[in-house]
Design an enzyme around this catalytic site. Structure first.
Site, short mmCIF file in Angstrom:
data_model
loop_
_atom_site.label_atom_id
_atom_site.label_comp_id
_atom_site.label_asym_id
_atom_site.label_seq_id
_atom_site.Cartn_x
_atom_site.Cartn_y
_atom_site.Cartn_z
N ASN A 85 0.84 -1.20 0.00
CA ASN A 85 0.00 0.00 0.00
C ASN A 85 0.88 1.25 0.00
O ASN A 85 1.71 1.43 0.90
CB ASN A 85 -0.90 0.02 1.24
CG ASN A 85 -1.70 1.32 1.36
OD1 ASN A 85 -2.65 1.53 0.62
ND2 ASN A 85 -1.31 2.19 2.30
N GLU A 86 0.74 2.07 -1.03
CA GLU A 86 1.40 3.36 -1.14
C GLU A 86 2.90 3.31 -0.81
O GLU A 86 3.39 4.04 0.08
CB GLU A 86 0.68 4.40 -0.28
CG GLU A 86 -0.76 4.61 -0.74
CD GLU A 86 -1.47 5.77 -0.06
OE1 GLU A 86 -0.92 6.32 0.93
OE2 GLU A 86 -2.58 6.12 -0.50
N PRO A 87 3.66 2.47 -1.53
CA PRO A 87 5.09 2.39 -1.26
C PRO A 87 5.86 3.65 -1.67
O PRO A 87 7.05 3.77 -1.33
CB PRO A 87 5.53 1.19 -2.11
CG PRO A 87 4.55 1.17 -3.24
CD PRO A 87 3.24 1.58 -2.63
N HIS B 130 -4.12 5.30 -6.15
CA HIS B 130 -5.10 5.99 -5.31
C HIS B 130 -5.33 7.41 -5.82
O HIS B 130 -4.51 7.94 -6.59
CB HIS B 130 -4.61 6.03 -3.86
CG HIS B 130 -4.42 4.67 -3.26
ND1 HIS B 130 -3.73 4.45 -2.09
CD2 HIS B 130 -4.84 3.44 -3.68
CE1 HIS B 130 -3.73 3.16 -1.81
NE2 HIS B 130 -4.39 2.52 -2.77
#
Length: 501
Positions: free
Chosen positions: A157-159, A226
């Site tokens: 998630n959102e690296p 996202h």
């Protein structure tokens, strides 16, 4: 006057309810979440849900042990099974986000959130691959290969943010992705794996991700990212305020992967927006307002033109990234507040769920659809640009193809009507409303309903709808003969003007 044609112009994409967010996987076991899930599925009907932390330590999945000097690991699937059973029983499939790092596998102590999700790479990528294979093999054994093949598997998630991946190390993420994707395909080549689940502002990751997977021949079945439109957080106690960009910016973010990946090895892959909303903060009051619903209406109406799914973040306010919320309405991400208080954004989704598939007309303030039985349903909204609150409502006038007399049902939500936050503020914003107050808030959250009849003029129905400030409306027009008896006369209700018999 908007002249709506009789012929269908397009088909409404189901992408708007293909998936919805759940904050943390363990929160699915919370009674308030499960009650909210049942309500959301009854009135909206999402296809899948995505949550953080399916392999986080509070799920109890990784259980290290030592016996006679030999270290080993037992995988315990009890909580994973409870979560997925809960979703499936409600008609929701998992959208599996693999993270955060179990402490026993982690290369460092760095964590995020109140519940301390570990954000470091694995100390041994072989151990991470073994965990991935064990989890997916178990799911296939329990739920069947045909079903699990339909569950997308997203790597991390959102690296691109240091908050969620140590140092936002892109090369380290690429290594994690390659390890995970290969482990997934070792279990079954038909499983879907993808990424990189980046947050807004780092779209340059996408072409580099495409180049990487091609250069080392790593599988990728979908692309994820996202989308949010809020600016920097302006902190206040237990909350924030933020500026917003226009809602068109969300649609532009949805479209960006297709543009950036054109001509790349990942061109044409499904794109999943696995989180979206106005603000990226779980304590921004905009989420609870009528403004949020009208602001996002054009996004729900058009988002499916760009992506395979776009997942509202989140289903409900059972959400603990910053700790346990301190008020029933606290700016949480959810469509529902605690105890299933329906926010205006919930009504936006429930209105969408009552539209037909055949699109007759679409514009800056309307989406008009028809059902197979001839009913016309339309979503109307006040256009908002994210830069200011409106000081008045909005009027929409439509001319619709008619088939005789009809009745019209209007359901309105705006700054005053169907707005649970307005009712809560009128109560003095109680931090712990009693049972009677909660019941009153449920009543206050119901959309205002107006029913009237309309006669065709020249083969058309003319509908004039006045939206309240920051308003949305569901308007349904159904052909219906007038069955009022000839002797009915409301002017005589008191029996003052006619013969007795």
């Amino acid at each position: 006057m908007i002249h709506v044609p009789a012929q269908q112009t397009s088909t409404l994409s189901p992408a708007w309810r293909a998936c919805v967010g759940t904050g943390r996987t363990r929160e699915v076991l919370h009674a308030d979440y499960r009650d909210s899930l049942a309500l959301v599925q009854d009135e909206i009907g999402f296809g899948a849900s995505r949550a953080h932390g399916i392999v986080h330590d509070d799920m109890g999945l990784v259980q290290p042990y030592t016996h006679e000097g030999v270290a080993g690991t037992r995988y315990a699937f009890s909580y994973v099974d409870l979560v997925i059973d809960t979703w499936l029983d409600a008609g929701v499939a998992p959208f599996l986000e693999l993270g955060f790092m179990p402490e026993a596998l982690a290369s460092g102590p760095d964590t995020v959130f109140w519940w301390r999700g570990n954000i470091t790479p694995p100390r041994d990528h072989g151990e991470w691959a073994a965990l991935t294979r064990a989890l997916l093999t178990h799911l296939i054994d329990r739920y069947g290969i045909e079903q699990v093949r339909t569950w997308p598997i997203e790597v991390w998630n959102e690296p691109n943010l240091t908050t969620f991946w140590r140092d936002a190390d892109e090369a380290a993420y690429h290594r994690l992705y390659a390890t995970t994707a290969r482990a997934v395909k070792e279990v079954d080549s038909g499983l879907q794996v993808g990424g990189p689940a980046i947050s807004p502002g780092s779209d340059d990751w996408l072409p580099r991700f495409a180049d990487f997977v091609a250069s080392v021949d790593v599988p990728c079945d979908f692309v994820s990212k996202h989308a949010y439109t809020s600016g920097p957080a302006q902190e206040v106690p237990f909350g924030v305020h933020q500026t917003l960009r226009p809602p068109q910016d969300l649609l532009d973010q949805f479209a960006s992967p297709g543009r950036l990946l054109a001509g790349s090895p990942l061109e044409g892959l499904p794109v999943h927006i696995t989180e979206f909303s106005s603000s990226y903060r779980p304590d921004n009051p905009i989420h609870d307002t009528a403004y949020q619903a009208a602001y996002l209406a054009p996004v729900l109406a058009s988002g499916g033109d760009h992506v395979a799914s776009f997942s509202y973040w989140t289903l409900c306010d059972v959400f603990e990234e910053l700790g346990v919320p301190t008020a029933p309405l606290h700016g949480g991400f959810g469509l529902l507040g605690h105890r299933q208080l329906r926010k205006p954004a919930f009504h936006l989704y429930s209105f969408m769920a009552r539209l037909g598939e055949a699109v007759l007309a679409q514009g800056d303030d309307h989406l008009v659809t028809r059902h197979p039985d001839g009913r016309i349903s339309m979503l109307l909204w006040q256009p908002l640009d994210g830069t200011a609150v409106a000081d008045a409502g909005h009027r929409v006038r439509l001319s619709l193809p008619a088939s005789g007399p009809a009745h019209v049902v209007e359901r309105h939500v705006d700054a005053e009507r169907g707005n649970v936050r307005a009712g809560w503020q009128a109560m003095g914003s109680p931090l712990a409303p009693d049972r009677r107050a909660v019941e009153d808030l449920h009543d206050a959250s119901a959309p205002a309903v107006h029913i009237h009849r309309v006669q065709p003029v020249g083969g058309r129905w003319e509908i004039d709808v006045r939206l309240g400030r920051h308003g949305i409306a569901l308007v349904e027009v159904t052909g219906s003969a007038d069955q009022t008896p000839a002797w009915s006369d409301d002017t005589q209700l008191l029996g003052l003007g006619g013969d007795a018999g």
